[in-house]
Design a protein around this motif. Structure first.
Motif, PDB file in Angstrom:
ATOM      1  N   GLN A 127      -5.502   1.953  -4.859  1.00 33.90           N
ATOM      2  CA  GLN A 127      -4.207   1.355  -5.150  1.00 33.90           C
ATOM      3  C   GLN A 127      -4.099   0.905  -6.610  1.00 33.90           C
ATOM      4  OE1 GLN A 127      -1.521   1.197  -2.982  1.00 33.90           O
ATOM      5  NE2 GLN A 127      -2.819   2.507  -1.735  1.00 33.90           N
ATOM      6  N   LYS A 128      -5.242   0.610  -7.214  1.00 30.95           N
ATOM      7  CA  LYS A 128      -5.228   0.063  -8.575  1.00 30.95           C
ATOM      8  C   LYS A 128      -5.754   1.067  -9.603  1.00 30.95           C
ATOM      9  CE  LYS A 128      -5.628  -4.631  -6.830  1.00 30.95           C
ATOM     10  NZ  LYS A 128      -6.472  -5.812  -6.622  1.00 30.95           N
ATOM     11  N   GLY A 161      -3.789   6.494  -2.541  1.00 32.56           N
ATOM     12  CA  GLY A 161      -2.804   6.197  -3.567  1.00 32.56           C
ATOM     13  C   GLY A 161      -1.702   7.234  -3.447  1.00 32.56           C
ATOM     14  N   LEU A 166       0.814  -1.209   0.000  1.00 28.57           N
ATOM     15  CA  LEU A 166       0.000   0.000   0.000  1.00 28.57           C
ATOM     16  C   LEU A 166       0.850   1.262   0.000  1.00 28.57           C
ATOM     17  CD1 LEU A 166      -2.790  -0.990   2.562  1.00 28.57           C
ATOM     18  CD2 LEU A 166      -2.742  -1.336   0.086  1.00 28.57           C
ATOM     19  N   SER A 167       2.053   1.176   0.536  1.00 24.33           N
ATOM     20  CA  SER A 167       2.937   2.336   0.598  1.00 24.33           C
ATOM     21  C   SER A 167       4.343   1.861   0.909  1.00 24.33           C
ATOM     22  CB  SER A 167       2.468   3.307   1.703  1.00 24.33           C
ATOM     23  OG  SER A 167       3.410   4.350   1.887  1.00 24.33           O
ATOM     24  N   ILE A 190      -9.882   1.316  -0.740  1.00 28.85           N
ATOM     25  CA  ILE A 190      -8.420   1.265  -0.708  1.00 28.85           C
ATOM     26  C   ILE A 190      -7.896   0.461  -1.884  1.00 28.85           C
ATOM     27  CG2 ILE A 190      -6.439   0.353   0.586  1.00 28.85           C
ATOM     28  CD1 ILE A 190      -7.984   1.093   3.156  1.00 28.85           C
ATOM     29  N   LYS A 191      -8.543  -0.661  -2.174  1.00 26.34           N
ATOM     30  CA  LYS A 191      -8.121  -1.473  -3.325  1.00 26.34           C
ATOM     31  C   LYS A 191      -8.287  -0.678  -4.621  1.00 26.34           C
ATOM     32  CE  LYS A 191      -8.937  -6.116  -1.446  1.00 26.34           C
ATOM     33  NZ  LYS A 191      -7.591  -6.653  -1.716  1.00 26.34           N
ATOM     34  N   ALA A 236      -5.053  -4.403   2.425  1.00 21.58           N
ATOM     35  CA  ALA A 236      -6.147  -3.431   2.342  1.00 21.58           C
ATOM     36  C   ALA A 236      -7.134  -3.623   3.486  1.00 21.58           C
ATOM     37  CB  ALA A 236      -6.857  -3.550   0.998  1.00 21.58           C
ATOM     38  N   ASP A 290      -1.079   7.331   1.832  1.00 19.92           N
ATOM     39  CA  ASP A 290      -0.795   6.581   0.598  1.00 19.92           C
ATOM     40  C   ASP A 290      -1.794   5.458   0.405  1.00 19.92           C
ATOM     41  OD1 ASP A 290       1.354   8.212   0.169  1.00 19.92           O
ATOM     42  OD2 ASP A 290       2.890   6.683   0.487  1.00 19.92           O
ATOM     43  N   ALA A 291      -2.118   4.770   1.505  1.00 16.86           N
ATOM     44  CA  ALA A 291      -3.042   3.642   1.415  1.00 16.86           C
ATOM     45  C   ALA A 291      -4.440   4.100   1.025  1.00 16.86           C
ATOM     46  CB  ALA A 291      -3.084   2.892   2.753  1.00 16.86           C
TER      47      ALA A 291
END
Length: 315
Positions: A101-102, A54, A34-35, A97-98, A266, A50-51
């Motif tokens: 991140q994506k 992003g 995540l970071s 969160i997912k 996550a 960051d988590a």
């Protein structure tokens, strides 16, 4: 590697695969971190930022005043609350969160979507994808580079049909995402395993033996001494990959290798954020509880004066 990447490499004369890599080829699909920051809230909330956002978007929030951060965070919360019941659950927060991140995956899909939805109807049929990707190549029965594009097209069609849940040979944006990035979807994992085995299984017996496993990572190229990492991989194959000790990996053993059950970062982060922000301890968050702890979720300037240095479009 996607067909677009392959065609680009071929057209530019770029060597996409080295005959003797200095580092081993990694086919394992791990859950991304995540970071790269240290997760220690006593020092800073940088990891959480960051988590939750992003890394790129977190940098944007670092340039905002507290008031601007709270305003944007409130709008994000409305998106996280998928069932619109006024509460954010651990599951909803994990899903967000997912997504954060994506985001690069969805941006990649958007770029490719424009080049393949030829009739602009909001869907991509197999025929549209085939014509946009292979059309001019398939007109040449004997391409100069000698690459078997028809074989690649057959493989793409099989993956497209797997991604196409309703079987109408037309992909929605979600199905097209599963086609381009199958490793991100549970229902596509079998095709990821199948394609990997086809790449590595040189003798076509439906299994991956030790030499095929090593050969996918390393070419002897006349050398007599193997690097230490190759020797380690041989040991890994015997001790861990080949679970039933029959000298080869079958489909399930290959799946365990390339798609391991990773720790769900996550979900752990979602639980952490809820625990730290849940003032009435009911196990879920209101928008007010999240905005009250805005500094945990998003960054901002220490003072509220001045104009923000960087502004992005809203989420």
């Amino acid at each position: 590697m996607s067909i677009q990447q392959l065609l680009l490499c071929l057209s530019l004369g770029v060597a996409c695969v080295s005959a003797k890599p200095t580092e081993k080829k990694d086919r394992v699909h791990h859950e991304a971190q995540l970071s790269d920051k240290v997760h220690d809230d006593a020092q800073s909330f940088d990891y959480d930022h960051d988590a939750f956002l992003g890394a790129d978007e977190a940098k944007t929030f670092d340039q905002l005043t507290p008031e601007e951060s709270k305003e944007r965070l409130g709008k994000i919360v409305s998106k996280i609350d998928e069932d619109k019941d006024g509460f954010v659950t651990v599951e909803e927060l994990k899903d967000w969160i997912k997504f954060a991140q994506k985001r690069w995956i969805y941006e990649d899909v958007e770029r490719q979507w424009k080049g393949h939805d030829l009739n602009e109807d909001g869907l991509i049929s197999w025929e549209e994808y085939k014509n946009a990707t292979y059309g001019y190549i398939l007109d040449d029965p004997d391409p100069d580079d000698g690459f078997n594009y028809k074989q690649m097209m057959v493989r793409d069609e099989r993956r497209f049909k797997m991604a196409d849940k309703d079987g109408d040979l037309t992909a929605t944006k979600e199905e097209f995402t599963a086609f381009l990035h199958p490793e991100e979807y549970d229902y596509m994992k079998d095709i990821v395993v199948q394609e990997t085995m086809e790449d590595i299984d040189k003798n076509g017996d439906g299994f991956i033996d030790l030499e095929e496993y090593i050969g996918d990572m390393y070419s002897h190229d006349g050398d007599t001494d193997e690097p230490e990492w190759v020797k380690t991989e041989r040991e890994q194959f015997v001790e861990f990959r080949d679970k039933n000790r029959d000298g080869k990996m079958d489909k399930e053993e290959t799946k365990d290798w390339i798609l391991p059950s990773d720790y769900d970062h996550a979900e752990a982060e979602a639980r952490h954020l809820v625990y730290e922000s849940d003032q009435n301890k009911d196990g879920k968050l209101t928008k007010e509880e999240i905005v009250d702890k805005y500094d945990l979720f998003v960054g901002s300037q220490a003072t509220d004066f001045g104009e923000a240095l960087v502004r992005h479009d809203e989420f």
